[in-house]
Design a protein around this motif. Sequence first.
Motif, PDB file in Angstrom:
ATOM      1  N   VAL A 130      27.107  -5.555  21.156  1.00  0.00           N
ATOM      2  CA  VAL A 130      25.881  -5.731  21.939  1.00  0.00           C
ATOM      3  C   VAL A 130      25.595  -7.219  22.145  1.00  0.00           C
ATOM      4  N   PHE A 131      25.808  -8.022  21.114  1.00  0.00           N
ATOM      5  CA  PHE A 131      25.600  -9.468  21.217  1.00  0.00           C
ATOM      6  C   PHE A 131      26.502 -10.087  22.282  1.00  0.00           C
ATOM      7  N   ILE A 132      27.766  -9.674  22.313  1.00  0.00           N
ATOM      8  CA  ILE A 132      28.717 -10.252  23.255  1.00  0.00           C
ATOM      9  C   ILE A 132      28.418  -9.826  24.685  1.00  0.00           C
ATOM     10  N   ASP A 133      28.001  -8.572  24.869  1.00  0.00           N
ATOM     11  CA  ASP A 133      27.882  -8.026  26.215  1.00  0.00           C
ATOM     12  C   ASP A 133      26.493  -8.144  26.823  1.00  0.00           C
ATOM     13  N   THR A 134      25.443  -8.263  25.999  1.00  0.00           N
ATOM     14  CA  THR A 134      24.076  -8.239  26.511  1.00  0.00           C
ATOM     15  C   THR A 134      23.228  -9.283  25.787  1.00  0.00           C
ATOM     16  N   PHE A 135      21.951  -9.274  26.095  1.00  0.00           N
ATOM     17  CA  PHE A 135      20.992 -10.126  25.397  1.00  0.00           C
ATOM     18  C   PHE A 135      20.166  -9.326  24.393  1.00  0.00           C
ATOM     19  N   ASP A 136      20.585  -8.106  24.074  1.00  0.00           N
ATOM     20  CA  ASP A 136      19.763  -7.202  23.277  1.00  0.00           C
ATOM     21  C   ASP A 136      19.952  -7.340  21.776  1.00  0.00           C
ATOM     22  N   ALA A 137      20.852  -8.185  21.309  1.00  0.00           N
ATOM     23  CA  ALA A 137      21.066  -8.356  19.875  1.00  0.00           C
ATOM     24  C   ALA A 137      21.184  -9.846  19.554  1.00  0.00           C
ATOM     25  N   PRO A 138      20.556 -10.293  18.466  1.00  0.00           N
ATOM     26  CA  PRO A 138      20.718 -11.691  18.067  1.00  0.00           C
ATOM     27  C   PRO A 138      22.073 -11.906  17.407  1.00  0.00           C
ATOM     28  N   GLY A 139      22.568 -13.120  17.507  1.00  0.00           N
ATOM     29  CA  GLY A 139      23.849 -13.421  16.881  1.00  0.00           C
ATOM     30  C   GLY A 139      24.278 -14.839  17.176  1.00  0.00           C
ATOM     31  N   LEU A 140      25.448 -15.195  16.639  1.00  0.00           N
ATOM     32  CA  LEU A 140      25.982 -16.532  16.879  1.00  0.00           C
ATOM     33  C   LEU A 140      27.492 -16.506  16.959  1.00  0.00           C
ATOM     34  N   THR A 141      28.026 -17.511  17.627  1.00  0.00           N
ATOM     35  CA  THR A 141      29.453 -17.836  17.623  1.00  0.00           C
ATOM     36  C   THR A 141      29.568 -19.304  17.248  1.00  0.00           C
ATOM     37  N   PHE A 142      30.471 -19.609  16.316  1.00  0.00           N
ATOM     38  CA  PHE A 142      30.612 -20.969  15.793  1.00  0.00           C
ATOM     39  C   PHE A 142      32.099 -21.310  15.782  1.00  0.00           C
ATOM     40  N   LEU A 143      32.458 -22.422  16.438  1.00  0.00           N
ATOM     41  CA  LEU A 143      33.851 -22.829  16.584  1.00  0.00           C
ATOM     42  C   LEU A 143      34.019 -24.299  16.224  1.00  0.00           C
ATOM     43  N   ALA A 144      35.195 -24.648  15.735  1.00  0.00           N
ATOM     44  CA  ALA A 144      35.600 -26.050  15.605  1.00  0.00           C
ATOM     45  C   ALA A 144      36.837 -26.243  16.471  1.00  0.00           C
ATOM     46  N   VAL A 145      36.723 -27.081  17.482  1.00  0.00           N
ATOM     47  CA  VAL A 145      37.822 -27.312  18.421  1.00  0.00           C
ATOM     48  C   VAL A 145      38.274 -28.766  18.295  1.00  0.00           C
ATOM     49  N   PRO A 146      39.464 -29.095  18.798  1.00  0.00           N
ATOM     50  CA  PRO A 146      39.899 -30.486  18.754  1.00  0.00           C
ATOM     51  C   PRO A 146      38.860 -31.420  19.385  1.00  0.00           C
ATOM     52  N   TYR A 147      38.735 -32.604  18.839  1.00  0.00           N
ATOM     53  CA  TYR A 147      37.691 -33.531  19.272  1.00  0.00           C
ATOM     54  C   TYR A 147      37.761 -33.811  20.770  1.00  0.00           C
ATOM     55  N   SER A 148      36.592 -33.816  21.387  1.00  0.00           N
ATOM     56  CA  SER A 148      36.474 -34.162  22.799  1.00  0.00           C
ATOM     57  C   SER A 148      35.265 -35.064  22.981  1.00  0.00           C
ATOM     58  N   ALA A 149      35.470 -36.197  23.641  1.00  0.00           N
ATOM     59  CA  ALA A 149      34.356 -37.089  23.969  1.00  0.00           C
ATOM     60  C   ALA A 149      33.590 -36.599  25.185  1.00  0.00           C
ATOM     61  N   GLU A 150      34.159 -35.645  25.919  1.00  0.00           N
ATOM     62  CA  GLU A 150      33.543 -35.134  27.149  1.00  0.00           C
ATOM     63  C   GLU A 150      32.640 -33.955  26.801  1.00  0.00           C
ATOM     64  N   THR A 151      31.499 -34.243  26.204  1.00  0.00           N
ATOM     65  CA  THR A 151      30.636 -33.165  25.744  1.00  0.00           C
ATOM     66  C   THR A 151      30.084 -32.329  26.900  1.00  0.00           C
ATOM     67  N   GLN A 152      29.813 -32.949  28.039  1.00  0.00           N
ATOM     68  CA  GLN A 152      29.304 -32.184  29.173  1.00  0.00           C
ATOM     69  C   GLN A 152      30.371 -31.222  29.693  1.00  0.00           C
ATOM     70  N   THR A 153      31.629 -31.669  29.688  1.00  0.00           N
ATOM     71  CA  THR A 153      32.714 -30.782  30.103  1.00  0.00           C
ATOM     72  C   THR A 153      32.798 -29.578  29.178  1.00  0.00           C
ATOM     73  N   GLU A 154      32.707 -29.831  27.866  1.00  0.00           N
ATOM     74  CA  GLU A 154      32.770 -28.729  26.906  1.00  0.00           C
ATOM     75  C   GLU A 154      31.533 -27.838  27.021  1.00  0.00           C
ATOM     76  N   MET A 155      30.373 -28.432  27.306  1.00  0.00           N
ATOM     77  CA  MET A 155      29.164 -27.644  27.496  1.00  0.00           C
ATOM     78  C   MET A 155      29.343 -26.652  28.646  1.00  0.00           C
TER      79      MET A 155
END
Length: 496
Positions: A130-155
């Motif tokens: 439900v979290f992945i498909d809709t807005f009906d459940a609270p939740g989080l996703t947390f990732l560590a990716v290789p460093y990028s100085a282009e924060t707007q691109t990653e956003m």
Amino acid sequence: MNRPGLIRSVIAAVFVVAGPTSALAQAGTPPSEPSPNEPAPNEPASSEPASSEPASSEPASAAAPTSSPGGNSAGAGDFLLPAGWRVLVDDTNTISVAVPETWSDIDTAPQSNPDGTLRPHIDAATDLGVFIDTFDAPGLTFLAVPYSAETQTEMSRYGLTGGCRDQVVQPYDDGAFAGLQGIWTACGTSGTPQWHQVVASPASQSFTLILQVQITGPAELAVLDNILRSFNFTPQGGAASGPMAPPTLEPTTSTTSDATTTTTTTTTTTTTTVAPLPSLSGTVPIDSRPLIDDVGALRVSVPSAWTETDTSPRDDDGTVQPWIAASTDLEAFLPDDGVADTFSVPGVVVTALGHTTDLTAPLRRFSYADECTAAAEQPIRVGELTGLAQVFSDCGGTGTRITNLALNPPDRSYTVFVLLQLPVSADASSAYDTVLSSVALTGIDPDSTAPSTVVTTTPGAIPSVAILTAPPTTSTPAAIGAPTSPSTSSPARTVG
């Protein structure tokens, strides 16, 4: 207070994190006029669980701030894990975050980066589907990716592309991580859910963190606040400055005890040294045969000599399973039950299963370990699909190699399983590259009119789908065994 050491400590069974200023103070509100359904711009300090903890509960080892905290002093200082919360650590022991215990649907298995290295990853929600498909459940996703100085691109890369009416992006700096915070509001039909994304890196530039948090309304702002104040990397994850070394899966230890005995069982993940998978060119020869399954969900190109094909869907416990099989001899490639497998002909099966985050499950289900020599699983990327691959060699006492892949697309619509069998031959390497460079989802809604198995092909490029006007001979299948479509009461959210 900033997080000077970025290291959590457990003292008298109380988990303490040196935390940044309150997330409510950091996030603020979008500069636009809030809608009636949006929370008030500033929640009272008393609504923040951490602020009510007495100062004496902080460990003596906590460093005193060298400068006064800015903004909201109610949220500043060390973060004491509230009652009813737990700390999650990903399977590579790189990142950690606190979540409510009611967020019991959890996935901490790593994902794969484009170069095949492991990507530390945590999903947690009351209901991940439900979290992945809709807005009906609270939740989080947390990732560590290789460093990028282009924060707007990653956003933009990881952010929402639909489902919310308002968005603002603002600087983020909690003293430990700096970057950008995106705030999506007026989400779904009700307009009360919010979706937040932080893209930030430590001063060491060892990696970039992507934290996505969804709340269903203003009552969960304190939950958001605690999450933003607790996300961190582990001592192992932050042990060195500079680019982070590719993480590996950590051994796991479990302990059980009773009144008379204590037994500790340690399970160590054994990694077998394995040759790296051949790199993929990402192109397909113009003389290859492009195929699309009859449902219209999958596509793949095969060598022109693989003339026997089957693109009809399978019935997997009442759900339609898209299917493509191709070979020089399908009967020999996929022998009937009770018929010995000779492993003598080349062939491929590409099928779509219901989405799973446990990619080892389909690899175990379709393992050839009894007939072949099995290598260790390793990460792989095939176009936009990422997942795990396992190679089986010397199958049936021959030189035939089987490569099994379990892959997930960014939209998590399915899990794609690929079985590629290649006997020793002069064109085995070319066939491997042709097939795996072309495996993809079509992007066609399976509930719409399915295309024919004819596609247009541009030389040197992965084929694009040519939808014909003639309807297929089979009726439109039922929905595949993937997460159900969101209800009309809560529009689906789309993540970039």
